[in-house]
Design an enzyme around this catalytic site. Structure first.
Site, PDB file in Angstrom:
ATOM      1  N   ASP A 288      -3.968   8.874 -27.796  1.00  0.00           N
ATOM      2  CA  ASP A 288      -2.762   9.425 -27.636  1.00  0.00           C
ATOM      3  C   ASP A 288      -2.023   9.853 -28.684  1.00  0.00           C
ATOM      4  O   ASP A 288      -2.315   9.420 -29.968  1.00  0.00           O
ATOM      5  CB  ASP A 288      -1.985   8.227 -26.727  1.00  0.00           C
ATOM      6  CG  ASP A 288      -1.079   7.433 -27.765  1.00  0.00           C
ATOM      7  OD1 ASP A 288      -1.826   6.376 -28.314  1.00  0.00           O
ATOM      8  OD2 ASP A 288       0.120   7.759 -28.263  1.00  0.00           O
ATOM      9  N   CYS A 326      -9.206  30.788 -26.430  1.00  0.00           N
ATOM     10  CA  CYS A 326      -8.546  29.936 -25.466  1.00  0.00           C
ATOM     11  C   CYS A 326      -8.435  30.578 -24.158  1.00  0.00           C
ATOM     12  O   CYS A 326      -7.854  31.747 -24.245  1.00  0.00           O
ATOM     13  CB  CYS A 326      -7.321  29.528 -26.164  1.00  0.00           C
ATOM     14  SG  CYS A 326      -6.225  28.075 -25.229  1.00  0.00           S
ATOM     15  N   CYS A 328      -6.346  29.412 -21.738  1.00  0.00           N
ATOM     16  CA  CYS A 328      -5.110  28.788 -21.086  1.00  0.00           C
ATOM     17  C   CYS A 328      -4.423  30.005 -20.554  1.00  0.00           C
ATOM     18  O   CYS A 328      -4.251  31.236 -21.216  1.00  0.00           O
ATOM     19  CB  CYS A 328      -4.372  27.925 -21.996  1.00  0.00           C
ATOM     20  SG  CYS A 328      -3.205  28.531 -23.105  1.00  0.00           S
ATOM     21  N   CYS A 331      -2.302  31.851 -23.373  1.00  0.00           N
ATOM     22  CA  CYS A 331      -2.947  32.688 -24.359  1.00  0.00           C
ATOM     23  C   CYS A 331      -3.679  34.117 -23.441  1.00  0.00           C
ATOM     24  O   CYS A 331      -3.705  34.976 -24.120  1.00  0.00           O
ATOM     25  CB  CYS A 331      -4.283  32.205 -24.851  1.00  0.00           C
ATOM     26  SG  CYS A 331      -3.958  31.057 -26.256  1.00  0.00           S
ATOM     27  N   HIS A 357       0.075  25.276 -24.593  1.00  0.00           N
ATOM     28  CA  HIS A 357      -1.010  25.764 -25.189  1.00  0.00           C
ATOM     29  C   HIS A 357      -1.802  24.564 -26.162  1.00  0.00           C
ATOM     30  O   HIS A 357      -3.198  24.211 -25.958  1.00  0.00           O
ATOM     31  CB  HIS A 357      -0.865  27.023 -26.309  1.00  0.00           C
ATOM     32  CG  HIS A 357      -2.216  27.320 -27.131  1.00  0.00           C
ATOM     33  ND1 HIS A 357      -3.214  27.707 -26.853  1.00  0.00           N
ATOM     34  CD2 HIS A 357      -2.311  26.666 -28.648  1.00  0.00           C
ATOM     35  CE1 HIS A 357      -4.195  27.675 -28.012  1.00  0.00           C
ATOM     36  NE2 HIS A 357      -3.618  27.187 -28.702  1.00  0.00           N
TER      37      HIS A 357
END
Lengths: 394, 394
Positions: A288, A326, A328, A331, A357
């Site tokens: 994490d 990328c 996503c 993007c 992102h």
């Protein structure tokens, strides 16, 4: 030990790097896994629909016991049926113990064998956190995975200071385990309605935490004492807290391979994309870190060609996405020029989009890591990733 | 007049209330329509994917010429291919003229026949805005609908002040029209590449604005002079700027029905859900207002049972949604208790979720308005809506 709370097994391995399947009541989680941090019951700036979307597909997120205990308080969350129901998240949750946040208060806290006294940053009230209180709050939160209450030593702590801290952590681990087991046995007797009990299930798993700062002997002793108590998984704490990067890597290299093979290994609060890959190579399964979210709010984007600062004037009319590799939604849709404008104008959407992102980049990198281990290409993947990441052409 | 930029026709009517179809290059927009405000190129706190989702389905949003001209600047947006490409929004945009924002500067502006001098709130630089500059900036932005550059008088302006302001607005309207027409003819000659021209198309529509404060004779004279110049649509400006609510309703009642039947009527900057319904009943077709977004950021949620303040302690453990009659993703997922916690903790997600719900409420109300007019039930719908909204049981 809580036998039914979680199960975990290795399904592929390359060197020390492993792919595992972690089954909780709510999610099937493939490891190595990156867990977005949801400090106060929210991954900052991110809607849960986005976390669930295929492009992020976060299976487990963190909640911070310290923050949630202080605000809105365990009573409020208990009255709302546990943390999952309170925040509206059906997938898995891991809660930390509050130990690290209390440690971060520095001089503002008062440490005793029994626990830690401090003043709430929310309302200034005097509070007391101990292994028992932490287990009780985490039971009220109802996370799938709870963490033992530990004491963190600074990265550069002397052997003497680090030993005292590590020994306190060991005693607190035993107390955490004892109170945790009581609470799991109590189950439905904790004042919950049967309906609430379904959600805030007593069937939590508990992870122990290895401390010892930068001292190899203390780390190994901490590991042995933690394993002796027995937990469902084991974490490495007290790294990325001021020590040299090489010390962090050396400590992981020393400790991780000696942690029980059949339990997930969790490196707490670490780190950059390169750190994640380095730790996976040394046998770590869970991570994490606030970097993707916090850095996103500060205008920093992670890309396959290294991090970029969206505030930089060179992006003023740059119609390229943050990362041309990328896929996503940020993007696919938005140019650097627009993101820079949003950031400069102080618009919330800058934080929202950069956070999204960055999470996509971290989570997708971990997907690629798992795929690489499965196909036996992880060593090459790591080498090529790091080379591109440091190429300085982003 | 620009014949091809937009078309609009009435498809249903009940009393003065109309349902119309507004066709732009990019969107088919059903009126009456509520247009979310995207001041600096972003509807604050809202991703474009949410605006496009079926539960919001915003077909047209606003951009503020004043804000975008000052930051990032028309040159940056032109270099990025126009406002649509710059922000990543394929649907329709309406840009205001900057007149209202400059007026809001109050004593900080210097008004002349030629235009308005003021200092940028961004960098303190001296700026000059005029009908010609406004048309040039709006052409660079490439909105489907541009607005004439007007001068707004305070709601309680005397007849003398309001007359002078209205007459200046009329002269500026003629200058806006003239420069706008030149720009539309210039089209691809504005230094754009052919590819940019496809996006930042010269085919904009231009709306005129009726001013005159609370003075009926001035309002009607302003309307006549604006219609004489000729525009693709007509707006009522200078309302909700400090006058009594009854004055606003009276002015709409006076002006709207006398506006050209075959053109869309746009009430600028108004208002509450009740205001929208009252204006629709008087023949208005288009609206914009910051209430759902600004109030959302301030913890105020609109519901079918009236507005609620999420900060209120009574929501502390309330597991009900904001509005039990609302089907939006926020109401399906999140409890009032959680939203209150997010707001109190200063979490961005509070603004994101309350804004989303408020936009859903406004946009869904307008969908229901259109359906009611189509089925001849608008009068009853309005009565029942207002009764529930004011029932005080939310």
């Amino acid at each position: 030990m809580s036998k039914t709370a979680i199960s975990w097994q290795v399904v592929a391995q390359e060197g020390k790097a492993r792919v595992g399947l972690l089954q909780t009541r709510r999610s099937l989680i493939e490891t190595p896994v990156f867990m977005p941090v949801g400090t106060a019951g929210t991954v900052k700036g991110t809607r849960f629909e986005a976390l669930e979307s295929p492009e992020l597909d976060a299976r487990i997120i963190l909640g911070n016991t310290y923050h949630l205990w202080l605000r809105p308080g365990a009573d409020v969350i208990r009255a709302c049926g546990g943390l999952h129901r309170f925040i509206g998240w059906e997938r898995a949750l891991l809660t930390d113990s509050g130990g690290f946040q209390v440690w971060s208060l520095g001089a503002l806290r008062k440490l005793r064998e029994e626990g830690v006294e401090f003043r709430s940053h929310v309302d200034g009230s005097a509070r007391f956190l101990s292994p028992e209180v932490s287990m009780e709050v985490q039971a009220a939160l109802g996370s799938e995975i709870a963490m033992a209450f530990d004491e963190c030593a600074p990265g550069k702590a002397t052997h003497e200071v680090a030993r005292a801290s590590m020994e306190l952590t060991a005693r607190w681990a035993a107390r955490s385990r004892a109170r945790f087991d009581e609470l799991q046995r109590e189950g439905a007797d904790m004042g919950r309605t049967p309906e609430q009990h379904t959600s805030v299930n007593g069937e939590q798993a508990l992870f122990g935490i290895v401390q010892g700062a930068a001292h190899a002997d203390l780390r190994l002793e901490s590991l042995a004492r933690t394993v002796e108590i027995g937990f469902d998984g084991y974490a490495i704490g007290g790294l990325s807290v001021g020590e040299e990067k090489s010390v962090m890597y050396d400590t992981i290299e020393l400790v991780a391979p000696q942690m029980p093979q059949g339990r997930p290994r969790y490196l707490m609060g670490v780190g950059t994309p390169e750190d994640l890959l380095a730790a996976v190579a040394r046998g770590v399964d869970m991570f994490d870190c606030v970097l993707p979210t916090r850095d996103g709010r500060n205008g920093r984007a992670y890309t396959s060609l290294g991090p970029i600062n969206i505030k930089n004037a060179r992006h003023t009319t740059d119609t390229r996405p943050l990362d041309e590799d990328c896929a996503c939604s940020v993007c696919r849709r938005h140019a650097r020029a627009y993101l820079r404008h949003l950031y400069n104008a102080g618009e919330m959407l800058a934080s929202i989009l950069l956070t999204h992102h960055n999470l996509a980049f971290f989570l997708d990198t971990m997907r690629r890591v798992r795929q690489a281990i499965r196909s036996g290409n992880f060593a090459r993947f790591q080498r090529e990733f790091v080379e591109r990441y440091n190429s300085g052409v982003g």
